[in-house]
Design an enzyme around this catalytic site. Structure first.
Site, mmCIF file in Angstrom:
data_model
loop_
_atom_site.group_PDB
_atom_site.id
_atom_site.type_symbol
_atom_site.label_atom_id
_atom_site.label_comp_id
_atom_site.label_asym_id
_atom_site.label_seq_id
_atom_site.Cartn_x
_atom_site.Cartn_y
_atom_site.Cartn_z
ATOM 1 N N GLY A 254 -3.047 -2.846 -6.759
ATOM 2 C CA GLY A 254 -1.100 -3.073 -7.212
ATOM 3 C C GLY A 254 -1.724 -4.156 -8.002
ATOM 4 O O GLY A 254 -2.196 -4.818 -8.144
ATOM 5 N N GLN A 255 -0.451 -4.754 -9.145
ATOM 6 C CA GLN A 255 -0.388 -5.787 -9.501
ATOM 7 C C GLN A 255 -1.025 -6.985 -9.404
ATOM 8 O O GLN A 255 -1.027 -7.779 -9.595
ATOM 9 C CB GLN A 255 1.183 -5.258 -10.442
ATOM 10 C CG GLN A 255 0.163 -5.177 -11.689
ATOM 11 C CD GLN A 255 1.202 -4.467 -11.969
ATOM 12 O OE1 GLN A 255 2.774 -5.046 -11.880
ATOM 13 N NE2 GLN A 255 1.630 -2.982 -13.305
ATOM 14 N N LEU B 29 3.565 -9.372 -0.219
ATOM 15 C CA LEU B 29 2.770 -8.871 0.894
ATOM 16 C C LEU B 29 1.414 -9.134 0.735
ATOM 17 O O LEU B 29 0.771 -8.668 -0.253
ATOM 18 C CB LEU B 29 3.053 -6.863 0.871
ATOM 19 C CG LEU B 29 5.147 -7.078 1.155
ATOM 20 C CD1 LEU B 29 5.024 -5.631 1.281
ATOM 21 C CD2 LEU B 29 5.785 -8.315 2.200
ATOM 22 N N HIS C 163 0.380 -1.064 -0.077
ATOM 23 C CA HIS C 163 0.165 0.162 0.142
ATOM 24 C C HIS C 163 0.663 1.234 0.089
ATOM 25 O O HIS C 163 1.109 2.118 -0.831
ATOM 26 C CB HIS C 163 -0.774 -0.348 1.301
ATOM 27 C CG HIS C 163 -1.653 -0.752 0.671
ATOM 28 N ND1 HIS C 163 -1.391 -2.154 2.335
ATOM 29 C CD2 HIS C 163 -3.101 -1.409 0.344
ATOM 30 C CE1 HIS C 163 -2.620 -2.853 2.331
ATOM 31 N NE2 HIS C 163 -3.253 -2.642 1.000
ATOM 32 N N GLN D 292 -8.177 -7.826 -10.558
ATOM 33 C CA GLN D 292 -8.928 -6.634 -9.768
ATOM 34 C C GLN D 292 -8.397 -5.335 -10.584
ATOM 35 O O GLN D 292 -9.718 -4.266 -11.328
ATOM 36 C CB GLN D 292 -8.646 -6.443 -8.468
ATOM 37 C CG GLN D 292 -9.096 -5.318 -7.752
ATOM 38 C CD GLN D 292 -9.127 -4.911 -6.155
ATOM 39 O OE1 GLN D 292 -9.762 -5.835 -5.487
ATOM 40 N NE2 GLN D 292 -7.693 -4.202 -5.577
ATOM 41 N N VAL E 285 5.062 -5.910 -4.069
ATOM 42 C CA VAL E 285 6.067 -5.928 -3.336
ATOM 43 C C VAL E 285 6.274 -6.872 -2.390
ATOM 44 O O VAL E 285 5.174 -7.362 -2.319
ATOM 45 C CB VAL E 285 5.324 -4.105 -2.348
ATOM 46 C CG1 VAL E 285 6.563 -4.350 -1.392
ATOM 47 C CG2 VAL E 285 5.352 -3.408 -3.245
ATOM 48 N N SER F 118 -2.512 -8.717 3.761
ATOM 49 C CA SER F 118 -2.181 -8.126 4.450
ATOM 50 C C SER F 118 -2.704 -9.807 5.355
ATOM 51 O O SER F 118 -3.195 -9.883 6.276
ATOM 52 C CB SER F 118 -4.398 -7.491 4.548
ATOM 53 O OG SER F 118 -4.043 -6.641 4.059
ATOM 54 N N ARG F 119 -3.322 -10.690 4.400
ATOM 55 C CA ARG F 119 -3.605 -11.844 4.749
ATOM 56 C C ARG F 119 -2.991 -13.110 5.301
ATOM 57 O O ARG F 119 -2.260 -13.680 6.571
ATOM 58 C CB ARG F 119 -4.631 -13.487 3.940
ATOM 59 C CG ARG F 119 -5.604 -12.035 3.167
ATOM 60 C CD ARG F 119 -6.680 -13.434 2.345
ATOM 61 N NE ARG F 119 -8.477 -12.337 2.729
ATOM 62 C CZ ARG F 119 -8.108 -11.757 2.144
ATOM 63 N NH1 ARG F 119 -7.530 -11.626 0.828
ATOM 64 N NH2 ARG F 119 -9.760 -11.920 1.667
HETATM 65 O O1 PAF Z 1 -7.838 -4.457 -3.121
HETATM 66 C C1 PAF Z 1 -8.527 -3.982 -1.767
HETATM 67 O O2 PAF Z 1 -7.864 -3.907 -1.065
HETATM 68 C C2 PAF Z 1 -10.529 -3.752 -2.341
HETATM 69 O O3 PAF Z 1 -10.584 -4.863 -2.949
HETATM 70 C C3 PAF Z 1 -10.569 -2.156 -2.493
HETATM 71 C C4 PAF Z 1 -9.900 -2.106 -4.092
HETATM 72 C C5 PAF Z 1 -10.124 -1.434 -1.785
HETATM 73 C C6 PAF Z 1 -11.797 -1.904 -2.587
HETATM 74 O O4 PAF Z 1 -12.763 -2.977 -1.688
#
Ligand code: PAF
Length: 298
Positions: free
Chosen positions: A149-150, A186, A38, A155, A178, A188-189
């Protein structure tokens, strides 16, 4: 401190004020639990815009499992401190009722080949939830640029299509994944991984590296590459593989012949944690950011 805004009305007004002043607005949507991935998006946004806004919102409608939603980390104070360090101007931190008030009934869906495949096939409704919340956030903030992020390859492709199809006028900027020093992407999970699972998880990166090596050694047949990648995952202790696929990064269509730029995408389970990663074939390790490198010089 970062200016924290909690209501959609205040957020709309604050973003409109920036636009009226002639400031460009860079936006980084997040679900919080900020990490170096992030931060690389925030840094780029900081470098390219007058005002940087992030959102921190764990979006319930993009989760296909309730336990995943409930267990999603929410270290808000820490996130705000990190955002402040990176020069974020505004953090939009709405609660669920702000985003989906009583009677909420509108959903935005990109349909067809971009959403039917890969994670879309195994996480029904996930991308519909993502495109719905991203549309709402874009409507509230109306940024000039938005950063993704890629690592979340699908997404990013879907959001680019959304923006194009609905003439949203937002420039979508995607930045490389990253990684930890050992290559783990990296996420969050990752914080849910036990020590042993963490060691197992690194075989995802090992498998993707093997795919690149195969291409370099002249292997063009993606069926062979997919088979090898699966083998490396299995050897590394990953038995439950959601998919291994070689795709065109924009259309996400499977390609049968590997060529530079095609992407190998993996989703696999380590215990009850689902991890995704991908790598662009033949683009070289310099396309990936490693945490021990200075992000700005890469
Ligand atoms: O990538 C994420 O963290 C989420 O899918 C997003 C783009 C913030 C939408 O909730």
């Amino acid at each position: 401190m970062v200016e924290v805004i909690k209501t959609t009305g205040d957020m709309k007004a604050r973003a409109a004020l920036s636009r009226a002043r002639g400031d460009t607005v860079g936006f980084v949507p997040t679900m919080g639990a900020l990490h170096e991935g992030h931060l690389s998006l925030i840094r780029r946004a900081r470098a390219e815009n007058d005002v940087v806004i992030i959102s921190i919102f764990v979006n319930p409608v993009q989760f296909d499992r309730n336990d995943d939603y409930r267990g999603y980390p929410r270290p808000l104070e820490r996130d705000l401190a990190m955002a402040y360090e990176e020069g974020v101007d505004v953090a939009f931190v709405p609660d669920v009722e702000q985003v989906y008030p009583e009677g909420y009934s509108t959903f935005i869906e990109v349909r067809g080949s971009l959403t039917d495949v890969l994670c879309g096939a195994s996480r029904p409704g996930h991308f519909r939830g993502v495109t719905t919340v991203v549309t709402k956030l874009f409507n509230i903030i109306r940024p000039d640029r938005a950063y993704f992020g890629q690592k979340d390859l699908q997404q990013a492709a879907i959001i680019k299509r959304l923006v194009r199809d609905l003439n949203m006028g937002v420039e979508v900027v995607t930045l490389p994944t990253v990684r930890e020093a050992d290559g783990l992407a990296l996420s969050s999970r990752n914080r849910h991984l036990s020590g042993e699972q963490r060691r197992t998880a690194v075989s995802i990166h090992r498998a993707l590296t093997r795919a690149t090596e195969l291409l370099i050694s002249g292997e063009m047949d993606t069926a062979v590459i997919v088979c090898e990648v699966r083998g490396v995952l299995n050897e590394g202790g990953i038995a439950r593989i959601d998919y291994v696929s070689v795709v065109d990064p924009e259309t996400l269509e499977e390609v049968s012949e590997a060529r530079p730029g095609a992407v190998v995408a993996v989703a696999a389970w380590v215990g009850d944690i689902r991890l995704i990663d991908n790598t662009a074939l033949g683009v070289g390790p310099e396309s990936q950011l490693f945490m021990h490198l200075n992000v700005e010089t890469v």
